[in-house]
Design an enzyme around this catalytic site. Structure first.
Site, PDB file in Angstrom:
ATOM      1  N   ASP A 294       1.179  -1.612  -0.324  1.00  0.00           N
ATOM      2  CA  ASP A 294       0.070  -0.193  -0.093  1.00  0.00           C
ATOM      3  C   ASP A 294       1.029   1.261   0.106  1.00  0.00           C
ATOM      4  OD1 ASP A 294      -2.528   1.983  -0.029  1.00  0.00           O
ATOM      5  OD2 ASP A 294      -2.886   1.014   1.872  1.00  0.00           O
ATOM      6  N   HIS A 298       3.326  10.810   0.457  1.00  0.00           N
ATOM      7  CA  HIS A 298       2.247  12.335   0.658  1.00  0.00           C
ATOM      8  C   HIS A 298       3.975  13.107   0.456  1.00  0.00           C
ATOM      9  CE1 HIS A 298      -1.214  11.297   0.675  1.00  0.00           C
ATOM     10  NE2 HIS A 298      -1.016  10.241   1.530  1.00  0.00           N
TER      11      HIS A 298
HETATM   12  O1  DOR Z   1      -3.780   5.503   4.387  1.00  0.00           O
HETATM   13  C1  DOR Z   1      -4.207   5.166   2.873  1.00  0.00           C
HETATM   14  N1  DOR Z   1      -3.575   6.073   2.111  1.00  0.00           N
HETATM   15  N2  DOR Z   1      -5.375   5.230   2.760  1.00  0.00           N
HETATM   16  C2  DOR Z   1      -5.723   4.521   1.242  1.00  0.00           C
HETATM   17  O2  DOR Z   1      -6.292   4.355   1.673  1.00  0.00           O
HETATM   18  C3  DOR Z   1      -4.863   5.734   0.363  1.00  0.00           C
HETATM   19  C4  DOR Z   1      -4.273   5.943   0.719  1.00  0.00           C
HETATM   20  C5  DOR Z   1      -2.917   7.544  -0.879  1.00  0.00           C
HETATM   21  O3  DOR Z   1      -3.865   7.057  -1.387  1.00  0.00           O
HETATM   22  O4  DOR Z   1      -2.510   7.953   0.204  1.00  0.00           O
HETATM   23 ZN    ZN Z   2      -4.372   1.366  -0.823  1.00  0.00          ZN
END
Ligand code: DOR
Ligand code: ZN
Length: 428
Positions: A294, A298
């Site tokens: 995942d 950022h």
């Molecule tokens: O914490 C998260 N960030 N959960 C998500 O489902 C999306 C992801 C993101 O795209 O930043």
């Molecule tokens: Zn995700």
């Protein structure tokens, strides 16, 4: 004579054997004790394993290239021993229709270092066009509660998904929106954040998914499980349903002393120690099938805002395999468990001809020297954001990475160009 031969200690069919991997046009054609090749590479130190496949990354392009782009994301993947990724649809524009899908595809073909497939999102806006969007990809992503990117499908629409062809893979972000709405408050730290998105929301979402789609022949994947109560809902699942977990849910908990808490803000949230330790156990005994990073980067500026303002998401595509490799070696755990969760099962889910060192498969392999342990620092990762929340973790990074028989990483050096990565999906 065979084009290329790589000789060393090779993990194949559950065992490590001293042997030669014969490669022609990027594919493994032969596995034999002795093989002659036009080009021969002898690996004297370390073991040769299948490269990893990450079924869950956010490479942020188009729209958020200041956080990551397809080149930096896929190069990071490669350095971390991952040769194939599946990219998520919460970009800008979001990947929800033919135009946005084809645009992302042509960009990714030009920029990717690793092979890739792309998810199409299913939301309130396109759930009535399942025929059109199903033509674009075999991989569908659905958020049942709002997260970064605000793609969302109401659970009352789950019923409609029964129309989807059974060969598709439907991946769920399982947090129930109504439950999130009920519990929402302005969390100022990780403990409060976990309360504001309680595990009940995960259990409720999973229950609804299983009520609607369990027992059908649909292939369902529950992404990033974060709680034991969520896992319990899946106790009686069949083989069509798989569960994924991230390294951050395996290794972090809110009782730890984590500095700069906003760096660990993520959806679903990091929870308590009992959940975390239980999830490790469930992963090791195969109740959880798959590792997925995942990878959701950022910028550091964004993550260093106040906890309340900081966006949720943790980068991790480059550190997943190296951290897990170190963990398995240190604890003397069977490598077969790790390889099944990071290579074999992900290949099966995505339907790509990779994930195993066997005749007929792509020659995607990583070489790990199990003695070469290092402590991760921010300089080690190739992410655009320039930081990793796994700083300080011990890890074993690959010495070399091969993708389709091509030596792509040799130590610090990348030997292929962007655009090497191939699209492995099909558009009808
Ligand atoms: O914490 C998260 N960030 N959960 C998500 O489902 C999306 C992801 C993101 O795209 O930043
Ligand atoms: Zn995700």
């Amino acid at each position: 004579m065979i084009e290329k031969v790589i000789e060393g200690k090779v993990y194949t069919r559950g065992k490590i054997l001293e042997c030669c991997v014969g490669i022609e046009r990027g594919r493994i054609v032969s596995l034999k004790r002795i093989l002659d090749g036009e080009e021969k590479i002898k690996i004297r130190r370390g073991i040769i394993l299948p490269a990893g496949i990450d079924i869950h990354v956010h490479f942020r392009e188009p729209g958020y290239e200041y956080k990551e782009d397809f080149s930096t994301g896929s190069l990071s993947a490669l350095y971390g021993g991952i040769t194939c990724i599946a990219d998520m649809p919460n970009t800008n524009p979001p990947t929800l229709d033919t135009i946005s899908f084809k645009e992302k595809l042509s960009m990714a073909k030009r920029k990717s270092y690793v092979d890739f497939v792309l998810y199409i999102g299913v939301t309130e806006s396109n759930v009535d066009k399942l025929d059109e969007i199903s033509k674009l990809s075999n991989l569908l992503k659905i958020y049942l509660g709002e997260s970064t990117g605000s793609l969302f499908l109401d659970s009352s629409n789950l019923e409609k998904l029964k129309e989807i062809e059974e060969k598709k893979l439907i991946v769920f972000h399982a947090e129930d929106r109504k439950c999130l709405d009920k519990n929402r408050f302005q969390a100022r730290n990780l403990k409060e954040y976990a309360k504001s998105r309680p595990s009940a929301c995960e259990s409720i979402a999973i229950r609804k998914i299983m009520e609607n789609l369990g027992g059908t022949n649909h292939r369902i994947h529950i992404a990033h499980i974060s709680s034991l109560s969520g896992l319990k809902e899946l106790e009686h699942r069949d083989d069509n349903t798989t569960i994924g977990i991230t390294p951050h849910h395996l290794f972090f908990n809110i009782e730890q002393d984590l500095e700069e808490e906003s760096l660990y803000k993520v959806n679903p949230p990091i929870r308590g120690r009992i959940n975390q330790e239980g999830l490790i156990e469930a992963f090791l005994n195969k109740e959880i099938d798959i590792l997925e990073s995942d990878h959701a980067p950022h910028s550091l500026d964004e993550k260093e805002m106040s906890f309340e303002e900081s966006p949720a998401g943790i980068p991790g595509v480059e550190t997943m395999y190296p951290i897990m490799m170190y963990y398995f070696v240190k604890k003397n755990l069977p490598l077969s468990r790790l390889i099944n969760a990071i290579s074999e099962k992900p290949a099966d889910l995505l339907g790509v001809n990779k994930g195993r060192i066997e005749e007929g498969r792509d020659a995607d392999m990583v070489i790990f020297d199990l003695k070469n342990v290092k402590r991760i620092d921010d300089q080690d990762v190739h992410y655009k954001c320039g930081f990793t929340p796994f700083k300080g973790f011990k890890a074993i990074f690959p010495e070399k990475v091969f993708i389709r028989g091509e030596e792509a990483i040799d130590g610090e050096e990348c030997l292929i160009e962007k655009g090497f990565g191939k699209y492995l999906g099909e558009i009808r």
